[in-house]
Design a protein around this motif. Structure first.
Motif, short mmCIF file in Angstrom:
data_model
loop_
_atom_site.label_atom_id
_atom_site.label_comp_id
_atom_site.label_asym_id
_atom_site.label_seq_id
_atom_site.Cartn_x
_atom_site.Cartn_y
_atom_site.Cartn_z
N PRO A 167 49.66 37.84 42.72
CA PRO A 167 48.87 39.16 43.19
C PRO A 167 47.76 38.79 44.04
N GLU A 168 47.60 40.06 44.85
CA GLU A 168 46.25 40.13 45.67
C GLU A 168 45.07 40.27 44.44
N LYS A 169 43.76 39.95 45.05
CA LYS A 169 42.67 40.17 44.02
C LYS A 169 42.76 41.34 43.31
N VAL A 170 42.81 41.53 42.06
CA VAL A 170 42.79 42.36 40.97
C VAL A 170 41.42 42.51 40.42
N THR A 171 40.66 43.74 40.49
CA THR A 171 39.35 43.70 39.92
C THR A 171 39.03 44.88 38.99
N PRO A 172 39.81 44.68 37.88
CA PRO A 172 39.46 45.61 36.60
C PRO A 172 38.07 45.09 36.17
N GLU A 173 37.44 46.09 35.39
CA GLU A 173 36.23 45.84 34.71
C GLU A 173 36.46 44.52 34.09
N GLY A 174 35.20 43.80 33.93
CA GLY A 174 35.32 42.60 33.08
C GLY A 174 34.01 42.40 32.25
N PHE A 175 33.47 41.29 31.87
CA PHE A 175 32.50 41.23 31.00
C PHE A 175 31.13 41.66 32.02
N GLU A 176 31.17 41.53 33.00
CA GLU A 176 29.84 42.02 33.65
C GLU A 176 29.36 43.40 33.42
N SER A 177 30.57 44.13 33.09
CA SER A 177 30.22 45.53 32.81
C SER A 177 29.43 45.89 31.61
N ALA A 209 54.05 54.72 36.20
CA ALA A 209 53.27 54.38 37.36
C ALA A 209 51.84 53.93 37.11
N LEU A 210 51.32 54.51 36.02
CA LEU A 210 49.86 54.10 35.46
C LEU A 210 49.71 52.86 34.28
N MET A 211 51.06 52.38 34.14
CA MET A 211 51.04 51.15 33.22
C MET A 211 50.79 49.73 34.00
N PRO A 212 49.87 48.96 33.50
CA PRO A 212 49.59 47.65 33.82
C PRO A 212 50.79 46.79 33.47
N GLY A 213 50.91 45.75 34.47
CA GLY A 213 51.87 44.63 34.06
C GLY A 213 53.20 45.45 33.89
N ASN A 214 53.96 44.56 33.18
CA ASN A 214 55.49 44.90 32.74
C ASN A 214 55.77 45.11 31.22
N GLU A 215 54.70 45.15 30.50
CA GLU A 215 55.19 44.99 29.02
C GLU A 215 54.92 46.43 28.30
N SER A 223 44.71 48.69 26.03
CA SER A 223 43.79 48.86 27.13
C SER A 223 43.82 47.68 28.05
N HIS A 224 43.18 47.98 29.29
CA HIS A 224 43.24 46.94 30.35
C HIS A 224 42.13 46.41 30.64
N PHE A 225 41.62 45.22 30.36
CA PHE A 225 40.18 44.67 30.45
C PHE A 225 40.21 43.24 30.97
N ARG A 226 39.64 42.99 31.96
CA ARG A 226 39.49 41.66 32.32
C ARG A 226 40.83 41.23 33.27
N ASN A 227 41.51 42.21 33.41
CA ASN A 227 43.12 42.22 33.98
C ASN A 227 43.89 41.42 32.79
N MET A 228 43.76 41.83 31.61
CA MET A 228 44.52 41.44 30.43
C MET A 228 44.76 42.70 29.67
N LEU A 229 46.03 42.40 29.11
CA LEU A 229 46.33 43.85 28.08
C LEU A 229 45.74 43.46 26.90
N MET A 230 45.07 44.46 26.25
CA MET A 230 44.44 43.97 25.05
C MET A 230 44.90 45.10 23.96
N TYR A 236 52.89 39.00 37.10
CA TYR A 236 53.51 39.73 38.30
C TYR A 236 54.51 38.91 38.65
N ASP A 237 55.50 39.52 39.53
CA ASP A 237 56.42 38.77 40.12
C ASP A 237 56.17 37.85 41.39
N LYS A 238 54.91 38.36 41.61
CA LYS A 238 54.47 37.18 42.88
C LYS A 238 53.10 37.00 42.68
#
Length: 296
Positions: A262-272, A47-53, A185-192, A258-260
């Motif tokens: 998504p609602e707004k996703v707000t993980p940490e980004g460059f602003e941090s 349940a803690l995995m981001p995305g589906n990969e 890791s999960h950053f900018r809503n990307m898998l890194m 995502y399968d559809k």
């Protein structure tokens, strides 16, 4: 796994990213470290995995693997600092891997660890680790203490207890380690994905010989880990008195899908990381002593 020739070829050259100067390669030497593995609930980990990969590694009794790795970086390109990784062992691909095979076929299943939390001692480590490689670093109060019989590391933030790991120190540390590891890791809503190579000698204990203690506090950054139903006894411990590591300048990233829509996703980004400095100062050492009540 040996260090790629590409990295060896630019040894002694220099780089600068986000105002951080690097003498290449980005490495660490003579840095003691511990790595500890615990079994935990597979579905909770999934349940803690981001995305589906990403998929948790499945082992004994269908359990997942929770990993604690703490490195006392004493000599690095950006000064000394402690890095405290709390993660889940994972594979990357369209579907989960068969049980146990990811440990034997790491390249095939793209085995690595998904970092849940990564406190470090210095601000420059946050700026570089998060801003360049997408690691979820943040500054906290950390220690790494080696005694005659024990190695321990404690993590506090905002004057609140967050986490503590203890292992019984092995008598011998002569097992050779030469391995490459993948950190997701999960950053900018990307898998890194970033890559590090370690060469050292270690003391390893497995099964009933692995002894250690785990404490999880109520700080918001770690309290959720209690839901993973982590077992109190580790199934392996590893102590490295003088680890030597090289962080690859090459990293990868992929969209989280995502399968559809998504609602707004707000993980940490460059602003941090925009306003972070190149500060190497540490917070005061952890001082909370009543951590026994948080023992798992």
């Amino acid at each position: 796994m040996s260090i790629p020739k590409r990295i060896k070829n630019y040894e002694g050259r220099y780089a600068m990213v986000d105002s951080i100067p690097f003498k290449l390669p980005v490495n660490a030497t003579e840095s003691p470290a511990i790595m500890v593995g615990f079994l935990c609930d597979y579905e909770k980990a999934k349940a803690l995995m981001p995305g589906n990969e990403l998929h948790p590694v499945k082992v004994f009794g269908g359990k997942a693997v929770f990993m604690v790795t703490v490195i006392d970086y004493r000599h690095t390109t950006i000064g000394k600092y402690i890095e405290y990784s709390l993660a889940l062992a994972v594979t990357r691909g369209r579907k989960p891997a068969p049980a146990f095979l990811p440990a034997l076929m790491m390249k095939t299943f793209k085995t690595g660890q998904f970092i849940l939390d990564l406190p470090v001692s210095s601000e420059i480590s946050v700026k570089g680790g998060k801003g360049i490689w997408g690691m979820p670093k943040h500054k906290a109060s950390l220690d790494f203490i080696i005694t005659q019989n024990q190695v321990s590391a404690q993590y506090e933030k905002d004057n609140q207890f967050a986490f503590r790991i203890e292992i019984d120190k092995p008598q011998k540390t002569n097992f050779p380690i030469n391995i490459g590891a993948t950190n997701y890791s999960h950053f900018r809503n990307m898998l890194m994905a970033s890559y590090i190579y370690f060469k050292t000698k270690a003391g390893i204990r497995i099964g009933k010989n692995a002894t250690g203690r785990l404490y999880i506090g109520d700080h918001p950054r770690t309290k959720f880990l209690k839901e993973l139903q982590i077992q109190s006894k580790p199934f392996f411990t590893m102590y490295m008195p003088e680890a030597n590591g090289v962080l690859d300048d090459h990293f990868e990233s992929w969209f989280i899908t995502y399968d559809k829509q998504p609602e707004k996703v707000t993980p940490e980004g460059f602003e941090s990381v925009f306003d972070l400095k190149l500060d190497e100062d540490w917070f005061p050492a952890p001082s909370i002593t009543d951590y026994e009540k948080f023992k798992i």
